[in-house]
Design a protein around this motif. Structure first.
Motif, mmCIF file in Angstrom:
data_model
loop_
_atom_site.group_PDB
_atom_site.id
_atom_site.type_symbol
_atom_site.label_atom_id
_atom_site.label_comp_id
_atom_site.label_asym_id
_atom_site.label_seq_id
_atom_site.Cartn_x
_atom_site.Cartn_y
_atom_site.Cartn_z
ATOM 1 N N LEU A 4 1.044 3.496 -17.299
ATOM 2 C CA LEU A 4 -0.018 3.706 -16.337
ATOM 3 C C LEU A 4 0.274 5.016 -15.626
ATOM 4 N N ASP A 5 -0.716 5.909 -15.557
ATOM 5 C CA ASP A 5 -0.527 7.170 -14.851
ATOM 6 C C ASP A 5 -0.701 6.936 -13.357
ATOM 7 N N VAL A 6 0.295 7.368 -12.581
ATOM 8 C CA VAL A 6 0.297 7.180 -11.141
ATOM 9 C C VAL A 6 0.380 8.548 -10.477
ATOM 10 N N THR A 7 -0.553 8.828 -9.585
ATOM 11 C CA THR A 7 -0.505 10.069 -8.818
ATOM 12 C C THR A 7 0.472 9.874 -7.675
ATOM 13 N N VAL A 8 1.534 10.667 -7.688
ATOM 14 C CA VAL A 8 2.588 10.572 -6.690
ATOM 15 C C VAL A 8 2.217 11.365 -5.446
ATOM 16 N N ALA A 9 1.669 12.575 -5.652
ATOM 17 C CA ALA A 9 1.345 13.447 -4.526
ATOM 18 C C ALA A 9 0.386 14.534 -4.986
ATOM 19 N N THR A 10 -0.240 15.158 -4.018
ATOM 20 C CA THR A 10 -1.040 16.359 -4.248
ATOM 21 C C THR A 10 -0.318 17.495 -3.544
ATOM 22 N N ILE A 11 -0.200 18.624 -4.218
ATOM 23 C CA ILE A 11 0.485 19.765 -3.614
ATOM 24 C C ILE A 11 -0.421 20.386 -2.565
ATOM 25 N N LEU A 25 1.294 12.865 0.181
ATOM 26 C CA LEU A 25 1.759 11.710 -0.606
ATOM 27 C C LEU A 25 0.610 10.795 -0.998
ATOM 28 N N ARG A 26 0.662 10.288 -2.219
ATOM 29 C CA ARG A 26 -0.319 9.339 -2.744
ATOM 30 C C ARG A 26 0.351 8.060 -3.209
ATOM 31 N N THR A 27 1.620 7.907 -2.877
ATOM 32 C CA THR A 27 2.366 6.725 -3.301
ATOM 33 C C THR A 27 3.017 6.080 -2.082
ATOM 34 N N ASP A 28 3.245 4.795 -2.175
ATOM 35 C CA ASP A 28 3.967 4.124 -1.099
ATOM 36 C C ASP A 28 5.451 4.013 -1.447
ATOM 37 N N GLN A 29 5.857 4.660 -2.541
ATOM 38 C CA GLN A 29 7.260 4.659 -2.961
ATOM 39 C C GLN A 29 7.751 6.091 -3.211
ATOM 40 N N PRO A 30 7.629 6.986 -2.226
ATOM 41 C CA PRO A 30 8.004 8.382 -2.486
ATOM 42 C C PRO A 30 9.487 8.567 -2.797
ATOM 43 N N VAL A 125 -11.948 7.561 -7.362
ATOM 44 C CA VAL A 125 -11.438 7.497 -5.995
ATOM 45 C C VAL A 125 -11.173 8.935 -5.562
ATOM 46 N N GLU A 126 -11.672 9.292 -4.390
ATOM 47 C CA GLU A 126 -11.420 10.622 -3.844
ATOM 48 C C GLU A 126 -10.457 10.479 -2.676
ATOM 49 N N HIS A 127 -9.483 11.374 -2.643
ATOM 50 C CA HIS A 127 -8.439 11.311 -1.622
ATOM 51 C C HIS A 127 -8.741 12.297 -0.510
ATOM 52 N N TYR A 128 -8.726 11.811 0.706
ATOM 53 C CA TYR A 128 -8.904 12.638 1.887
ATOM 54 C C TYR A 128 -7.787 12.326 2.867
ATOM 55 N N PRO A 129 -7.500 13.234 3.796
ATOM 56 C CA PRO A 129 -6.394 12.995 4.726
ATOM 57 C C PRO A 129 -6.552 11.709 5.544
#
Length: 195
Positions: A4-11, A25-30, A125-129
């Motif tokens: 499964l592809d998991v997005t860890v973070a966005t630069i 961060l996009r993960t709860d396990q950084p 899903v779109e990620h916003y702050p």
């Protein structure tokens, strides 16, 4: 093994002059997913590029990293918006937290109102702050963004293939034709010809 592809973070922004960047961060396990030596294969301006985490630094609640392949601020700025994605073992992830789900698993799921009405299909899903937004294609082909918070999305059932939503009034209601506003501009050439 299924992955499964998991997005860890966005630069995010470049920080300093030596190639350090901030991460969103996009993960709860950084701590598990971001370690020195972790390698990512990304695309920058349409080209594949490897990035290997060289150093990690935390300041307050912010994460900063340097990559072995990035030496200066200009190069770091070119990475802004790039997503760091890793492949994880889907079965192991499910065993660790059976209630957890990932944004990539939501795509294509039916969206139903808490009263049972069909609202549409998840297209992303779109990620916003502030929060993530569930993007839903409605039955009449409109695109609706629903804040992905527990009050509005109380249940995600991957096995049943459904997302249960309790949206605020009017969010999924179609506007009457005369209240929809002007047609969006397009980039199509005008009818005029050059003389």
């Amino acid at each position: 093994m299924s992955t499964l592809d998991v997005t860890v973070a966005t630069i995010g922004r470049a920080h300093g002059l030596r190639g350090e960047v901030a991460l969103i961060l996009r993960t709860d396990q950084p701590e598990e997913r971001l370690q020195e030596g972790t390698a990512f294969d990304v695309r920058v301006e349409g080209r594949p590029r490897p990035l290997t985490v060289g150093r990690i630094r935390r300041q307050q609640d912010r994460w900063y990293v340097t990559f072995d392949e990035v030496a200066d601020r200009t190069d770091a700025e070119s990475l802004r918006g790039v997503e760091l994605v890793i492949a994880v073992d889907a079965e192991q992830e499910a065993d660790e937290d059976p209630e957890a789900w990932y944004p990539s698993q939501l795509k294509g799921l039916a969206v139903r109102h808490v009263d049972g009405r069909e609202l549409g299909t998840v297209v992303g899903v779109e990620h916003y702050p502030a929060q993530d937004l569930l993007v839903v294609r409605t039955l009449d082909r409109r695109r609706v963004q629903l804040p992905l918070v527990e009050q509005l999305v109380p249940e995600v059932d991957l096995e049943a293939g459904v997302v249960i939503a309790d949206p605020p009034g009017g969010l999924f209601d179609a506007l009457p034709e005369d209240e929809q506003g002007p047609e969006p501009e397009t980039s199509a050439p005008s009818a005029r010809t050059k003389g």
